[in-house]
Design a protein around this motif. Structure first.
Motif, PDB file in Angstrom:
ATOM      1  N   ALA A 109      -1.434  42.976 -10.761  1.00  0.00           N
ATOM      2  CA  ALA A 109      -0.634  41.871 -11.296  1.00  0.00           C
ATOM      3  C   ALA A 109      -0.604  41.930 -12.817  1.00  0.00           C
ATOM      4  O   ALA A 109       0.450  41.780 -13.450  1.00  0.00           O
ATOM      5  CB  ALA A 109      -1.216  40.535 -10.827  1.00  0.00           C
ATOM      6  N   ARG A 110      -1.756  42.161 -13.416  1.00  0.00           N
ATOM      7  CA  ARG A 110      -1.858  42.224 -14.882  1.00  0.00           C
ATOM      8  C   ARG A 110      -0.974  43.347 -15.431  1.00  0.00           C
ATOM      9  O   ARG A 110      -0.242  43.176 -16.402  1.00  0.00           O
ATOM     10  CB  ARG A 110      -3.331  42.447 -15.245  1.00  0.00           C
ATOM     11  N   ARG A 111      -1.007  44.506 -14.772  1.00  0.00           N
ATOM     12  CA  ARG A 111      -0.182  45.625 -15.249  1.00  0.00           C
ATOM     13  C   ARG A 111       1.303  45.303 -15.116  1.00  0.00           C
ATOM     14  O   ARG A 111       2.088  45.579 -16.013  1.00  0.00           O
ATOM     15  CB  ARG A 111      -0.517  46.907 -14.471  1.00  0.00           C
ATOM     16  N   LEU A 112       1.683  44.718 -13.990  1.00  0.00           N
ATOM     17  CA  LEU A 112       3.110  44.367 -13.813  1.00  0.00           C
ATOM     18  C   LEU A 112       3.541  43.374 -14.889  1.00  0.00           C
ATOM     19  O   LEU A 112       4.638  43.480 -15.453  1.00  0.00           O
ATOM     20  CB  LEU A 112       3.338  43.775 -12.417  1.00  0.00           C
ATOM     21  N   ASN A 113       2.681  42.417 -15.176  1.00  0.00           N
ATOM     22  CA  ASN A 113       2.997  41.423 -16.208  1.00  0.00           C
ATOM     23  C   ASN A 113       3.162  42.094 -17.580  1.00  0.00           C
ATOM     24  O   ASN A 113       4.122  41.825 -18.306  1.00  0.00           O
ATOM     25  CB  ASN A 113       1.876  40.384 -16.262  1.00  0.00           C
ATOM     26  N   ASP A 114       2.220  42.994 -17.905  1.00  0.00           N
ATOM     27  CA  ASP A 114       2.268  43.649 -19.214  1.00  0.00           C
ATOM     28  C   ASP A 114       3.456  44.594 -19.324  1.00  0.00           C
ATOM     29  O   ASP A 114       3.959  44.849 -20.418  1.00  0.00           O
ATOM     30  CB  ASP A 114       0.970  44.440 -19.455  1.00  0.00           C
ATOM     31  N   GLN A 115       3.895  45.145 -18.190  1.00  0.00           N
ATOM     32  CA  GLN A 115       4.929  46.183 -18.227  1.00  0.00           C
ATOM     33  C   GLN A 115       6.330  45.665 -17.930  1.00  0.00           C
ATOM     34  O   GLN A 115       7.296  46.425 -18.037  1.00  0.00           O
ATOM     35  CB  GLN A 115       4.556  47.287 -17.209  1.00  0.00           C
ATOM     36  N   ARG A 116       6.444  44.395 -17.590  1.00  0.00           N
ATOM     37  CA  ARG A 116       7.772  43.860 -17.299  1.00  0.00           C
ATOM     38  C   ARG A 116       8.570  43.778 -18.606  1.00  0.00           C
ATOM     39  O   ARG A 116       8.169  43.055 -19.532  1.00  0.00           O
ATOM     40  CB  ARG A 116       7.651  42.470 -16.669  1.00  0.00           C
ATOM     41  N   LEU A 148      -6.361  34.436  -7.033  1.00  0.00           N
ATOM     42  CA  LEU A 148      -5.310  35.355  -7.471  1.00  0.00           C
ATOM     43  C   LEU A 148      -4.026  34.591  -7.797  1.00  0.00           C
ATOM     44  O   LEU A 148      -3.338  34.902  -8.771  1.00  0.00           O
ATOM     45  CB  LEU A 148      -5.048  36.429  -6.404  1.00  0.00           C
ATOM     46  N   ALA A 149      -3.723  33.567  -7.004  1.00  0.00           N
ATOM     47  CA  ALA A 149      -2.527  32.765  -7.287  1.00  0.00           C
ATOM     48  C   ALA A 149      -2.637  32.129  -8.669  1.00  0.00           C
ATOM     49  O   ALA A 149      -1.684  32.162  -9.461  1.00  0.00           O
ATOM     50  CB  ALA A 149      -2.356  31.686  -6.217  1.00  0.00           C
ATOM     51  N   GLU A 150      -3.802  31.596  -8.984  1.00  0.00           N
ATOM     52  CA  GLU A 150      -3.992  30.960 -10.282  1.00  0.00           C
ATOM     53  C   GLU A 150      -3.824  31.979 -11.408  1.00  0.00           C
ATOM     54  O   GLU A 150      -3.185  31.695 -12.432  1.00  0.00           O
ATOM     55  CB  GLU A 150      -5.382  30.312 -10.338  1.00  0.00           C
ATOM     56  N   ALA A 151      -4.361  33.160 -11.210  1.00  0.00           N
ATOM     57  CA  ALA A 151      -4.234  34.202 -12.232  1.00  0.00           C
ATOM     58  C   ALA A 151      -2.768  34.576 -12.441  1.00  0.00           C
ATOM     59  O   ALA A 151      -2.281  34.668 -13.574  1.00  0.00           O
ATOM     60  CB  ALA A 151      -5.052  35.429 -11.822  1.00  0.00           C
ATOM     61  N   VAL A 152      -2.040  34.784 -11.347  1.00  0.00           N
ATOM     62  CA  VAL A 152      -0.635  35.189 -11.466  1.00  0.00           C
ATOM     63  C   VAL A 152       0.190  34.081 -12.125  1.00  0.00           C
ATOM     64  O   VAL A 152       1.083  34.340 -12.932  1.00  0.00           O
ATOM     65  CB  VAL A 152      -0.066  35.587 -10.084  1.00  0.00           C
ATOM     66  N   SER A 154      -0.662  32.241 -14.387  1.00  0.00           N
ATOM     67  CA  SER A 154      -0.900  32.225 -15.838  1.00  0.00           C
ATOM     68  C   SER A 154      -0.211  33.392 -16.545  1.00  0.00           C
ATOM     69  O   SER A 154      -0.276  33.501 -17.763  1.00  0.00           O
ATOM     70  CB  SER A 154      -2.400  32.275 -16.114  1.00  0.00           C
ATOM     71  N   MET A 155       0.439  34.266 -15.791  1.00  0.00           N
ATOM     72  CA  MET A 155       1.061  35.457 -16.400  1.00  0.00           C
ATOM     73  C   MET A 155       2.544  35.183 -16.636  1.00  0.00           C
ATOM     74  O   MET A 155       3.310  35.013 -15.688  1.00  0.00           O
ATOM     75  CB  MET A 155       0.866  36.672 -15.486  1.00  0.00           C
ATOM     76  N   PRO A 156       2.975  35.159 -17.898  1.00  0.00           N
ATOM     77  CA  PRO A 156       4.320  34.677 -18.210  1.00  0.00           C
ATOM     78  C   PRO A 156       5.460  35.589 -17.741  1.00  0.00           C
ATOM     79  O   PRO A 156       6.566  35.100 -17.554  1.00  0.00           O
ATOM     80  CB  PRO A 156       4.313  34.584 -19.746  1.00  0.00           C
ATOM     81  N   ARG A 157       5.180  36.868 -17.526  1.00  0.00           N
ATOM     82  CA  ARG A 157       6.256  37.775 -17.118  1.00  0.00           C
ATOM     83  C   ARG A 157       6.333  37.908 -15.603  1.00  0.00           C
ATOM     84  O   ARG A 157       7.101  38.722 -15.095  1.00  0.00           O
ATOM     85  CB  ARG A 157       6.082  39.156 -17.772  1.00  0.00           C
ATOM     86  N   LEU A 158       5.509  37.130 -14.889  1.00  0.00           N
ATOM     87  CA  LEU A 158       5.558  37.108 -13.419  1.00  0.00           C
ATOM     88  C   LEU A 158       5.922  35.704 -12.977  1.00  0.00           C
ATOM     89  O   LEU A 158       5.577  34.721 -13.621  1.00  0.00           O
ATOM     90  CB  LEU A 158       4.205  37.500 -12.815  1.00  0.00           C
ATOM     91  N   ARG A 159       6.632  35.637 -11.860  1.00  0.00           N
ATOM     92  CA  ARG A 159       7.008  34.357 -11.282  1.00  0.00           C
ATOM     93  C   ARG A 159       6.512  34.351  -9.840  1.00  0.00           C
ATOM     94  O   ARG A 159       7.028  35.092  -8.997  1.00  0.00           O
ATOM     95  CB  ARG A 159       8.534  34.275 -11.330  1.00  0.00           C
ATOM     96  N   LEU A 160       5.490  33.543  -9.586  1.00  0.00           N
ATOM     97  CA  LEU A 160       4.898  33.537  -8.245  1.00  0.00           C
ATOM     98  C   LEU A 160       5.799  32.780  -7.284  1.00  0.00           C
ATOM     99  O   LEU A 160       5.979  31.575  -7.401  1.00  0.00           O
ATOM    100  CB  LEU A 160       3.506  32.895  -8.285  1.00  0.00           C
TER     101      LEU A 160
END
Ligand code: PLP
Length: 235
Positions: A109-116, A148-152, A154-160
């Motif tokens: 998730a972190r990588r997808l967020n950073d790479q979006r 994991l839901a809470e972490a995702v 918090s990631m601005p480039r991901l939309r849960l």
């Protein structure tokens, strides 16, 4: 016997989804088809697109990229990545897909967020949960889900958007419904816990359990065989 055409199969799949929604007392707009095109040629995707299908699911990154390159003229096509995702392939997925259904750990998730890319909308995410009682190859346990839901979230480039599952195959409506009900309940719990989150998606139901999935609230039904015919390679 000749194989049905994509046109015939897609019409039958739409009919099947409509009947399942109707039997479940749900509105027609409540669920849509995700056409799973893994191992199938770009020409079949194009054919389904011309018949109005927009959402397509792929499992293998390189195969998907090759098909995407052949289909760049289909501007409003929506690509969903639904296969197991290795961290070393996350960049291509972050850059070339609109949805990922198979996120089951923070590192990915972190990588997808950073790479979006900033030029694209946030990447839509479903968390993959292992809802079958027997050990299965992918997906996190229900116990791991809130963290994991809470972490995702918090990631601005991901939309849960919701949850995805691939239950162990079983026969009969009642047997099929039990694990799917657990996924529905898990989504309901997440909604209560995170009322601001856009949690509108239950990605469940495949060619063999569409009816059970729709009864349990599926909103995105992933059909491969029922639309494109049997696959040569074993998945
Ligand atoms: C292959 C696949 C499907 C489609 O399965 P069918 O039984 O062919 O409909 C759906 N979801 C995932 C994650 C898949 O890998």
């Amino acid at each position: 016997m000749t194989e049905p055409t994509v046109s015939e199969s897609l019409a039958a799949a739409r009919q099947r989804l409509a009947e399942a929604l109707s039997a479940a007392g749900r509105p027609m707009a409540d669920a849509r088809l995700l056409a799973v095109s893994k191992t199938k040629p770009a020409a079949m995707i194009r054919e389904a697109w011309h018949l109005g299908q927009r959402d397509f699911g792929e499992n293998y990154v390189q195969e998907a990229l090759n098909k995407q390159d052949e289909l760049t003229d289909l501007e409003d096509i929506v690509w969903h990545f639904i296969g197991p995702l290795q961290s070393n392939k996350s960049r291509e997925v972050a850059e070339r897909f609109s949805w990922v259904h198979s996120v089951d750990r923070q590192k990915v998730a972190r990588r997808l967020n950073d790479q979006r890319p900033a030029s694209l909308d946030p990447l839509n995410i479903c968390l993959q949960v292992n809802i079958s009682t027997e050990a299965s190859k992918s997906g996190m346990s229900l116990a791991e889900l809130p963290a994991l839901a809470e972490a995702v979230l918090s990631m601005p480039r991901l939309r849960l958007r919701g949850l995805m599952a691939i239950p162990a195959p079983s026969k009969g409506l009642e047997a099929q419904r039990a694990p799917l009900a657990r996924l529905r309940e898990a989504l309901e719990e997440l909604r209560e816990r995170f009322p601001e989150a856009p949690l509108d998606t239950l990605s469940m139901g495949m060619s063999d359990d569409l009816e059970a999935a729709v009864m349990e609230g599926a909103t995105l039904v992933r059909l491969g065989t029922a639309i494109f015919g049997a696959r040569q390679r074993h998945e």
